[in-house]
Design an enzyme around this catalytic site. Structure first.
Site, short mmCIF file in Angstrom:
data_model
loop_
_atom_site.label_atom_id
_atom_site.label_comp_id
_atom_site.label_asym_id
_atom_site.label_seq_id
_atom_site.Cartn_x
_atom_site.Cartn_y
_atom_site.Cartn_z
CB VAL A 58 80.51 43.81 58.69
CG1 VAL A 58 80.15 44.79 57.59
CG2 VAL A 58 80.83 42.44 58.14
N GLY A 103 72.15 43.42 65.03
CA GLY A 103 72.02 44.43 66.08
C GLY A 103 71.71 45.81 65.51
CE LYS A 106 66.65 44.17 70.27
NZ LYS A 106 67.15 45.33 71.05
CE1 TYR A 146 80.71 31.56 51.85
CE2 TYR A 146 79.93 29.55 50.82
CZ TYR A 146 79.90 30.92 50.93
OH TYR A 146 79.05 31.66 50.14
#
Length: 328
Positions: A58, A103, A106, A146
């Site tokens: 991702v 994104g 959206k 993290y």
């Protein structure tokens, strides 16, 4: 049929979320790059008409051809062993990965839930931890990769909500356990259970007075499910408020496993939180949610899962260097 994208789908929590949303008759698209996830966690879904899988990182541009109603962003290393081994990837999945998924949400006009963590509170100076506590975090310590990735994740999520009007949800997850945890990931439950099953002494870092609060995975999934469908866009703690010291927990494991190991102590690692206990008042009020499964029942189910592992799976973690982070 509602469609949902779940990133980190091959992970411990992600795979249980896939199961839950399929059970609720959603069409689930799972996404994972297997940097810490395990294909075995999704093998039972092969052939399901309501599940499809995309292998993808991702932190690279994410595109889904079909419409989406919801996104759950759970892609991230989740144990100190992982994020000390792959610190750059941990920062990237929390920043670039989250940006990409926001994104996508959206573009698809989808509601997105971001998986944050109790680690945003750092080594807390407030106890128990409420959502309005800002935390006590060492940004440049070994755990900072993290902690700060998750804190940034919350910030950019709220920016998308405020600037773009995006439908967002943020869950702050406290220690969660159950079947499909990785035996060799260094967290306290699989570490203790693995040591017990191999006949090793149980290792505590520090004097064992640190506290943790453990939530069974089914309870955690129920809280996440309710939060996604709620109308609340600020962070919500989801965890079990029943606090226990690491020393007491080690004794519980020895009793559960019927073994006779000793407990041994090693030096406490840097920035290891001394207290972890969620205040879940907000979740109770907003979601009518609180944990239902007590630790004795949840631990028995989890131990039975670890007992079912093959010898190869049990012993492949025997010589792992846990780097002193076994208390998480």
């Amino acid at each position: 049929m509602k469609k949902i994208l779940i990133t980190g789908a091959a992970g411990f929590l992600g795979s249980h979320l896939c199961d839950r949303f399929i059970k609720e008759d959603y069409h689930v698209i799972g996404m994972d790059n297997f940097i810490t996830g395990d294909k075995k966690n999704l093998s039972h879904l092969e052939g399901s008409r309501n599940f499809e899988f995309i292998e993808h990182d991702v932190t690279e541009f994410v595109n889904i051809e079909r419409d989406l109603d919801y996104i759950l962003h759970f892609a991230s290393p989740a144990s100190p062993i992982d994020y000390l081994k792959i610190p750059i990837q941990t920062l990237k999945v929390g920043s670039l990965g989250t940006h990409n998924l926001l994104g996508l949400a959206k573009a698809k006009k989808a509601r997105i839930l971001i998986a944050s963590t109790s680690e945003v509170y750092g080594d807390p100076l407030v106890h128990p931890q409420t959502e309005d506590y800002y935390g006590n975090v060492n940004t440049i310590g070994p755990r900072g990769v993290y902690d700060e990735a998750k804190r940034f994740q919350e910030s950019i999520t709220m920016a998308y909500h405020r600037f773009h009007g995006l439908e967002t949800r943020i869950v702050r997850i406290f220690n969660t356990y159950g079947p499909r945890m990785r035996l060799n990931d260094g967290r306290v439950i699989p570490a203790f259970m693995g040591q017990a099953l191999r006949g090793e002494d149980l290792t505590i870092f520090g004097d064992g007075s640190q506290t943790r609060s453990f939530c069974y995975v089914d309870d955690q999934v129920e809280g996440i499910y309710k939060l996604l469908l709620s109308d609340y866009n600020l962070p919500v703690n989801i965890g079990n408020p029943h606090e226990i010291t690491i020393k007491e927990f080690a004794e519980e494991i020895i009793k559960l496993t019927g073994t006779s190991q000793k407990v041994i102590y090693k030096d406490l690692p840097l920035n290891d939180p001394m207290q972890r206990q969620p205040d879940i008042s907000l979740a109770k009020k907003l979601l009518d949610w609180e944990p239902k499964i007590d630790r004795a029942k949840g631990m028995k189910i989890t131990f039975d899962f670890f007992k079912s592992l093959t010898e190869e799976e049990l012993y492949k973690s025997e010589h792992k260097d846990f780097s002193g982070y076994i208390n998480d």
